[in-house]
Design a protein around this motif. Structure first.
Motif, PDB file in Angstrom:
ATOM      1  N   ALA A   1      -1.929  12.286  85.747  1.00 32.26           N
ATOM      2  CA  ALA A   1      -3.150  12.529  86.581  1.00 32.26           C
ATOM      3  C   ALA A   1      -4.538  12.822  86.061  1.00 32.26           C
ATOM      4  O   ALA A   1      -5.288  12.475  86.864  1.00 32.26           O
ATOM      5  N   CYS A   2      -4.581  13.353  85.083  1.00 31.71           N
ATOM      6  CA  CYS A   2      -5.981  13.658  84.556  1.00 31.71           C
ATOM      7  C   CYS A   2      -6.352  12.902  83.342  1.00 31.71           C
ATOM      8  O   CYS A   2      -7.278  13.117  82.858  1.00 31.71           O
ATOM      9  N   GLY A   3      -5.465  11.672  82.920  1.00 30.11           N
ATOM     10  CA  GLY A   3      -5.946  10.898  82.055  1.00 30.11           C
ATOM     11  C   GLY A   3      -5.668  11.074  80.478  1.00 30.11           C
ATOM     12  O   GLY A   3      -6.346  10.542  79.846  1.00 30.11           O
ATOM     13  N   GLY A   4      -4.484  11.997  80.558  1.00 28.60           N
ATOM     14  CA  GLY A   4      -4.198  12.563  79.164  1.00 28.60           C
ATOM     15  C   GLY A   4      -5.126  13.367  78.308  1.00 28.60           C
ATOM     16  O   GLY A   4      -5.019  13.273  77.094  1.00 28.60           O
ATOM     17  N   GLY A   5      -6.035  14.103  78.932  1.00 25.46           N
ATOM     18  CA  GLY A   5      -7.074  14.764  78.224  1.00 25.46           C
ATOM     19  C   GLY A   5      -7.164  16.346  78.489  1.00 25.46           C
ATOM     20  O   GLY A   5      -8.195  17.028  78.620  1.00 25.46           O
ATOM     21  N   CYS A   6      -5.966  16.836  79.184  1.00 27.51           N
ATOM     22  CA  CYS A   6      -6.179  18.230  79.824  1.00 27.51           C
ATOM     23  C   CYS A   6      -4.777  19.092  79.278  1.00 27.51           C
ATOM     24  O   CYS A   6      -4.392  19.780  80.167  1.00 27.51           O
ATOM     25  N   ASP A   7      -4.251  18.975  77.994  1.00 28.52           N
ATOM     26  CA  ASP A   7      -3.140  19.703  77.712  1.00 28.52           C
ATOM     27  C   ASP A   7      -3.225  21.197  77.907  1.00 28.52           C
ATOM     28  O   ASP A   7      -2.257  21.738  78.246  1.00 28.52           O
ATOM     29  N   ALA A   8      -4.616  21.705  77.640  1.00 27.76           N
ATOM     30  CA  ALA A   8      -4.632  23.126  77.800  1.00 27.76           C
ATOM     31  C   ALA A   8      -4.334  23.608  79.081  1.00 27.76           C
ATOM     32  O   ALA A   8      -3.464  24.743  79.162  1.00 27.76           O
ATOM     33  N   ASP A   9      -4.973  23.079  80.075  1.00 27.57           N
ATOM     34  CA  ASP A   9      -4.650  23.543  81.554  1.00 27.57           C
ATOM     35  C   ASP A   9      -3.116  23.168  81.820  1.00 27.57           C
ATOM     36  O   ASP A   9      -2.647  24.067  82.358  1.00 27.57           O
ATOM     37  N   ILE A  10      -2.606  22.097  81.394  1.00 29.18           N
ATOM     38  CA  ILE A  10      -1.108  21.727  81.631  1.00 29.18           C
ATOM     39  C   ILE A  10      -0.292  22.898  81.279  1.00 29.18           C
ATOM     40  O   ILE A  10       0.613  23.274  81.905  1.00 29.18           O
ATOM     41  N   MET A  11      -0.768  23.278  79.723  1.00 34.39           N
ATOM     42  CA  MET A  11       0.036  24.521  79.230  1.00 34.39           C
ATOM     43  C   MET A  11       0.089  25.512  80.266  1.00 34.39           C
ATOM     44  O   MET A  11       1.157  26.370  80.321  1.00 34.39           O
ATOM     45  N   ALA A  12      -1.125  25.935  80.383  1.00 35.19           N
ATOM     46  CA  ALA A  12      -1.418  27.151  81.105  1.00 35.19           C
ATOM     47  C   ALA A  12      -0.499  27.178  82.535  1.00 35.19           C
ATOM     48  O   ALA A  12       0.138  28.359  83.145  1.00 35.19           O
ATOM     49  N   GLN A  13      -0.721  26.224  83.395  1.00 36.58           N
ATOM     50  CA  GLN A  13       0.235  25.910  84.487  1.00 36.58           C
ATOM     51  C   GLN A  13       1.930  26.137  84.338  1.00 36.58           C
ATOM     52  O   GLN A  13       2.395  26.526  85.074  1.00 36.58           O
ATOM     53  N   MET A  14       2.176  25.242  82.970  1.00 42.60           N
ATOM     54  CA  MET A  14       3.506  25.499  82.634  1.00 42.60           C
ATOM     55  C   MET A  14       3.938  26.730  82.497  1.00 42.60           C
ATOM     56  O   MET A  14       5.111  27.123  83.215  1.00 42.60           O
ATOM     57  N   GLN A  15       3.264  27.571  82.057  1.00 39.82           N
ATOM     58  CA  GLN A  15       3.437  28.970  81.828  1.00 39.82           C
ATOM     59  C   GLN A  15       3.479  29.701  82.824  1.00 39.82           C
ATOM     60  O   GLN A  15       4.338  30.699  83.375  1.00 39.82           O
ATOM     61  N   ALA A  16       2.623  29.472  83.800  1.00 38.67           N
ATOM     62  CA  ALA A  16       2.676  30.028  84.905  1.00 38.67           C
ATOM     63  C   ALA A  16       3.664  29.699  86.331  1.00 38.67           C
ATOM     64  O   ALA A  16       4.334  30.607  86.742  1.00 38.67           O
ATOM     65  N   ALA A  17       4.340  28.646  85.782  1.00 43.58           N
ATOM     66  CA  ALA A  17       5.579  28.114  86.607  1.00 43.58           C
ATOM     67  C   ALA A  17       6.881  28.789  85.841  1.00 43.58           C
ATOM     68  O   ALA A  17       8.074  28.419  86.164  1.00 43.58           O
ATOM     69  N   GLY A  18       6.554  29.367  84.845  1.00 48.74           N
ATOM     70  CA  GLY A  18       7.779  30.062  84.111  1.00 48.74           C
ATOM     71  C   GLY A  18       8.503  29.071  82.967  1.00 48.74           C
ATOM     72  O   GLY A  18       9.539  29.472  82.501  1.00 48.74           O
ATOM     73  N   VAL A  19       7.601  28.012  82.559  1.00 40.97           N
ATOM     74  CA  VAL A  19       8.074  27.384  81.514  1.00 40.97           C
ATOM     75  C   VAL A  19       7.901  28.039  80.116  1.00 40.97           C
ATOM     76  O   VAL A  19       6.636  28.560  79.840  1.00 40.97           O
ATOM     77  N   SER A  20       8.612  28.016  79.013  1.00 40.72           N
ATOM     78  CA  SER A  20       8.320  28.832  77.795  1.00 40.72           C
ATOM     79  C   SER A  20       7.338  28.140  77.005  1.00 40.72           C
ATOM     80  O   SER A  20       7.283  26.958  77.216  1.00 40.72           O
ATOM     81  N   VAL A  21       6.655  28.537  75.989  1.00 39.87           N
ATOM     82  CA  VAL A  21       5.875  27.738  75.250  1.00 39.87           C
ATOM     83  C   VAL A  21       6.392  26.813  74.537  1.00 39.87           C
ATOM     84  O   VAL A  21       5.942  25.626  74.319  1.00 39.87           O
ATOM     85  N   ALA A  22       7.653  27.121  73.987  1.00 40.72           N
ATOM     86  CA  ALA A  22       8.330  26.083  73.143  1.00 40.72           C
ATOM     87  C   ALA A  22       8.714  24.998  74.012  1.00 40.72           C
ATOM     88  O   ALA A  22       8.721  23.890  73.520  1.00 40.72           O
ATOM     89  N   ASP A  23       9.261  25.190  75.220  1.00 42.05           N
ATOM     90  CA  ASP A  23       9.720  24.147  75.950  1.00 42.05           C
ATOM     91  C   ASP A  23       8.646  22.999  76.496  1.00 42.05           C
ATOM     92  O   ASP A  23       8.541  22.036  76.428  1.00 42.05           O
ATOM     93  N   ALA A  24       7.204  23.944  76.760  1.00 42.32           N
ATOM     94  CA  ALA A  24       6.155  23.160  77.071  1.00 42.32           C
ATOM     95  C   ALA A  24       5.484  22.235  75.717  1.00 42.32           C
ATOM     96  O   ALA A  24       5.377  21.110  75.883  1.00 42.32           O
ATOM     97  N   MET A  25       5.696  23.015  74.516  1.00 37.87           N
ATOM     98  CA  MET A  25       5.321  22.350  73.442  1.00 37.87           C
ATOM     99  C   MET A  25       6.133  20.940  73.105  1.00 37.87           C
ATOM    100  O   MET A  25       5.634  19.962  72.774  1.00 37.87           O
TER     101      MET A  25
END
Length: 230
Positions: free
Chosen positions: A48-72
């Motif tokens: 959706a963002c052209g593949g250049g927004c990993d940091a924000d995706i990570m933040a939103q993943m964590q906000a949704a309850g996804v662990s850092v390990a799983d998101a990585m």
């Protein structure tokens, strides 16, 4: 062609509002709630963002309850699926602030296994990035691969048998909750600075040794004077 994701490569915030809107529009939390896997949700947000927004995706993943390990792991899987090089993925994972080297290697190892990337190449990439061999093997083992597979991969990557065994043992000890596993706090396996099972005292003792009891000497009878002798 869509920009290839090379893992969690960006540590900065968005540079444009449109990129942020694109990620927000993908509604990561809603996608996860609908049954989408973490990797699928990550891929959708990245697209959706052209593949250049990993940091924000990570933040939103964590906000949704996804662990850092799983998101990585999800980010690395998306990267591998997009054709990213293992060295680039490893470098990106190791650059994530607050994540240990072993955990970064574990995430990349897990993603590599599901994407047909050899575990030996992951260990080699970690070593090339400056990760100690024992930690690289520990991370590979922590990804869930069996000991025989990890050992073979480590040896293929040029790791000595002794170091390979120590790395696997370290992963097992860490998983069991032992903070003094090899490579953790610099102590010997299972030790806390003293002999195993002791607290700085002799075997089987606490800090208070058993008191020594002296034998009681009987008091002799009083002497009889000559005048009182019969």
């Amino acid at each position: 062609m869509r920009k290839l994701l090379t893992g969690i490569l960006l540590a900065a915030a968005f540079t444009t509002a449109s990129a942020e809107d694109a990620v927000n529009g993908s509604d990561i939390a809603a996608n996860l709630a609908s049954g989408m896997s973490v990797q699928e949700a990550y891929a959708a947000a990245s697209a959706a963002c052209g593949g250049g927004c990993d940091a924000d995706i990570m933040a939103q993943m964590q906000a949704a309850g996804v662990s850092v390990a799983d998101a990585m792991t999800a980010a690395a899987s998306v990267a591998f699926a997009s054709g990213a090089d293992v060295n680039a993925v490893m470098a990106a994972a190791l650059s994530v602030e607050g994540v240990s080297q072993a955990d970064a290697v574990a995430a990349v190892s897990s993603a590599a296994t599901t994407n047909g990337v050899s575990l030996s190449s992951v260990i080699s990439a970690a070593s090339a990035a400056g990760v100690p061999s024992i930690v690289a093997v520990q991370g590979a083992s922590a990804s869930g691969a069996d000991a025989a597979t990890v050992t073979a991969a480590a040896l293929a990557a040029g790791v000595s048998p002794d170091v390979a065994s120590a790395g696997i043992a370290s992963a097992a000890a860490t998983a069991a909750g032992n903070p003094n596993a090899p490579g953790q706090n610099g102590t010997a396996p299972g030790l806390a600075g003293n002999t195993p099972g002791q607290n700085g005292t002799a075997p089987g003792q606490t800090t208070n040794p058993t008191p020594i009891v002296l034998p009681t000497v009987p008091t002799p009878p009083p002497a009889i004077s000559p005048a009182n002798r019969g």
